[in-house]
Design a protein around this motif. Structure first.
Motif, PDB file in Angstrom:
ATOM      1  N   LEU A  58      -1.340  -8.847  -8.422  1.00 30.94           N
ATOM      2  CA  LEU A  58      -1.599  -7.593  -7.579  1.00 30.94           C
ATOM      3  C   LEU A  58      -3.272  -7.382  -7.622  1.00 30.94           C
ATOM      4  CD1 LEU A  58       0.995  -4.858  -8.475  1.00 30.94           C
ATOM      5  CD2 LEU A  58       0.643  -5.992  -6.236  1.00 30.94           C
ATOM      6  N   ARG A  59      -3.969  -7.539  -6.301  1.00 26.12           N
ATOM      7  CA  ARG A  59      -5.267  -7.601  -6.402  1.00 26.12           C
ATOM      8  C   ARG A  59      -5.732  -6.296  -5.722  1.00 26.12           C
ATOM      9  NH1 ARG A  59      -9.405  -9.640  -2.867  1.00 26.12           N
ATOM     10  NH2 ARG A  59      -7.615 -10.790  -1.985  1.00 26.12           N
ATOM     11  N   GLN A  60      -6.035  -5.219  -6.333  1.00 26.99           N
ATOM     12  CA  GLN A  60      -6.534  -3.904  -5.791  1.00 26.99           C
ATOM     13  C   GLN A  60      -7.711  -4.036  -4.742  1.00 26.99           C
ATOM     14  OE1 GLN A  60      -7.217  -0.667  -8.464  1.00 26.99           O
ATOM     15  NE2 GLN A  60      -6.621   0.838  -6.922  1.00 26.99           N
ATOM     16  N   ALA A 120      -7.208   4.146  -2.247  1.00 24.66           N
ATOM     17  CA  ALA A 120      -7.474   3.007  -3.128  1.00 24.66           C
ATOM     18  C   ALA A 120      -6.075   2.269  -3.696  1.00 24.66           C
ATOM     19  CB  ALA A 120      -7.952   3.532  -4.562  1.00 24.66           C
ATOM     20  N   GLN A 121      -4.939   2.964  -3.193  1.00 24.47           N
ATOM     21  CA  GLN A 121      -3.514   2.426  -3.533  1.00 24.47           C
ATOM     22  C   GLN A 121      -3.098   1.486  -2.675  1.00 24.47           C
ATOM     23  OE1 GLN A 121      -1.802   6.738  -3.477  1.00 24.47           O
ATOM     24  NE2 GLN A 121      -0.944   6.012  -5.269  1.00 24.47           N
ATOM     25  N   ARG A 139       0.728  -1.132   0.144  1.00 31.51           N
ATOM     26  CA  ARG A 139       0.030  -0.100  -0.044  1.00 31.51           C
ATOM     27  C   ARG A 139       1.084   1.214  -0.028  1.00 31.51           C
ATOM     28  NH1 ARG A 139      -0.259   1.663   5.614  1.00 31.51           N
ATOM     29  NH2 ARG A 139       0.218   0.081   7.215  1.00 31.51           N
ATOM     30  N   TYR A 144      -3.191  -2.970  -2.354  1.00 29.44           N
ATOM     31  CA  TYR A 144      -3.179  -4.154  -3.137  1.00 29.44           C
ATOM     32  C   TYR A 144      -2.814  -5.603  -2.300  1.00 29.44           C
ATOM     33  CZ  TYR A 144      -2.923  -1.104  -6.923  1.00 29.44           C
ATOM     34  OH  TYR A 144      -2.976   0.230  -7.868  1.00 29.44           O
ATOM     35  N   GLY A 188      -7.982  -1.707  -1.802  1.00 27.78           N
ATOM     36  CA  GLY A 188      -7.912  -0.278  -1.073  1.00 27.78           C
ATOM     37  C   GLY A 188      -7.713  -0.507   0.285  1.00 27.78           C
ATOM     38  N   HIS A 214       4.322  -2.924  -9.758  1.00 28.70           N
ATOM     39  CA  HIS A 214       3.302  -3.274 -10.924  1.00 28.70           C
ATOM     40  C   HIS A 214       4.187  -3.520 -12.235  1.00 28.70           C
ATOM     41  CE1 HIS A 214      -0.639  -1.673  -9.847  1.00 28.70           C
ATOM     42  NE2 HIS A 214       0.084  -0.752  -9.170  1.00 28.70           N
ATOM     43  N   SER A 251      -1.071  -8.994  -2.659  1.00 28.34           N
ATOM     44  CA  SER A 251       0.015  -9.514  -3.241  1.00 28.34           C
ATOM     45  C   SER A 251       0.379 -10.793  -2.691  1.00 28.34           C
ATOM     46  CB  SER A 251       1.093  -8.534  -3.371  1.00 28.34           C
ATOM     47  OG  SER A 251       2.093  -9.154  -4.520  1.00 28.34           O
ATOM     48  N   LEU A 303       5.540   0.903  -5.446  1.00 29.22           N
ATOM     49  CA  LEU A 303       4.123   0.372  -5.837  1.00 29.22           C
ATOM     50  C   LEU A 303       4.476   0.213  -7.488  1.00 29.22           C
ATOM     51  CD1 LEU A 303       1.084   1.614  -4.092  1.00 29.22           C
ATOM     52  CD2 LEU A 303       1.482  -0.778  -4.492  1.00 29.22           C
TER      53      LEU A 303
END
Length: 358
Positions: free
Chosen positions: A79-81, A139-140, A51, A142, A83, A72, A144, A68
């Motif tokens: 990586l599953r977003q 929202a940033q 995050r 994920y 939040g 990516h 992992s 981050l």
């Protein structure tokens, strides 16, 4: 040697592996030494979350934002977003968030203050009786796979030419001579990099660098019994208690500070806070998921810096549970310090200076 000298990295967690990769990719003859297996320390006890937002700590947030971007670009990394939601139950928390917001935005963090109704929409498990005033929403964040990150950096480091030696505890360091003693012999280098997590302080002291890290702190994460089917929810932090939760399959993964000597009392406190926050899940059995040693700095910001050489001594420790989120950026900073390049971040904010050490 590949023309840039030799570096010995002590510590095979995600921080040390990132450093080894970045050094080797820059042409440095790199050897990494790990006392156990790769990722067997703090990297073993994570929530698998990366995050950007670290409340009240824009320096860690800046490291995380840059990291981050690297994740990516990490080949094949899941990586599953989901939040990140921080629940505020006290007005002082809201005030602190608003004061911190400009620095967080300057660090590249996308975060906003939302009202209680929106927070409950994002996480409908939050109990109606929880005295929720507002929440921070970013929202940033994920979910992992820490093991995939550890293995990915290890393979990338090997491909770049680094030698990774496991089961090789360091018994002594003579930083003034660039000499690292191991059970199987000594290694000399023009730079020694300390990335040994909770065991970093005595190694740094051998180079005349004081890192005020306590004895290794054991972190424990818990898992609930299987739960009824439910929608995915954000990674959620109850700010007042430190209760951190996320869904993991059909269970909830839970952390809340450090157990300390009375583990039964700590677990009872976790169960009480979990039930107060999520009353529909009250009574769910809690079981140990992971344990691991962590290195906590006094201000919860990593120590990254160096004592110029030759031989040079560099350090990256005290990540305070932020290591997975900070590892790519930390590797870049140590590489730049070794090569004498200007880092992307003012390294004075991370160095073990008298002001930070106290």
């Amino acid at each position: 040697m590949n023309g840039q000298g030799r570096a010995v990295v002590v510590g095979g967690g995600v921080i040390g592996l990132s450093i080894a990769f970045h050094l080797a990719a820059a042409g440095v003859d790199t050897v990494l030494l790990e006392r156990g297996t790769l990722g067997s320390g703090a990297s073993r006890a994570t929530a698998d979350v990366v995050r950007a937002y670290f409340a009240g700590n824009p320096v860690s947030s800046a490291l995380a934002v840059r990291s981050l971007r690297a994740y990516h670009d990490f080949p094949g990394l899941p990586l599953r977003q989901v939040g990140y939601l921080v629940l505020f139950t006290e007005q002082e928390q809201v005030t602190a968030f608003e004061a911190d917001l400009p620095a967080q935005r300057a660090a590249g963090v996308e975060v906003e203050l939302i009202d209680a109704a929106e927070a409950r929409r994002l996480n409908p498990l939050i109990g109606g009786d929880l005295p929720l005033l507002a929440a921070a929403w970013s929202a940033q964040a994920y979910v992992s796979d820490t093991a995939a990150i550890v293995n990915g950096y290890a393979e990338a480091a090997r491909r770049a030419g680094a030698k990774l030696r496991t089961g090789c505890p360091v018994t002594a360091i003579d930083a003034d001579r660039g000499r690292v003693e191991t059970a199987s012999g000594a290694i000399t280098a023009d730079a020694v990099v300390c990335a040994a997590g909770a065991w970093s302080a005595p190694l740094a002291r051998s180079a005349g660098v004081e890192l005020p890290l306590p004895e290794p702190i054991i972190q424990e994460l818990l898992l609930t019994d299987p739960l009824p089917p439910m929608p995915d929810i954000p990674v959620t932090l109850h700010a007042a208690s430190g209760l951190l939760t996320r869904l993991r399959g059909d269970r909830m993964l839970i952390g809340m500070g450090y157990p300390g000597p009375d583990r039964d009392a700590w677990r009872a406190g976790v169960a009480m806070q979990f039930a107060a926050t999520y009353p529909s899940l009250a009574g769910a059995g809690l079981h140990t998921a992971f344990t691991g040693a962590r290195d906590a700095s006094p201000d919860r910001t990593a120590f990254i810096g160096h004592r110029p050489g030759p031989p040079a001594f560099l350090y990256a420790a005290g990540f305070s549970g932020h290591g997975l989120c900070n590892a790519p950026a930390a590797g870049e900073l140590v590489r730049d310090l070794y090569l004498g390049q200007d880092p992307w971040l003012d390294i004075a904010t991370l160095a073990a200076t008298p002001e930070r050490v106290g």
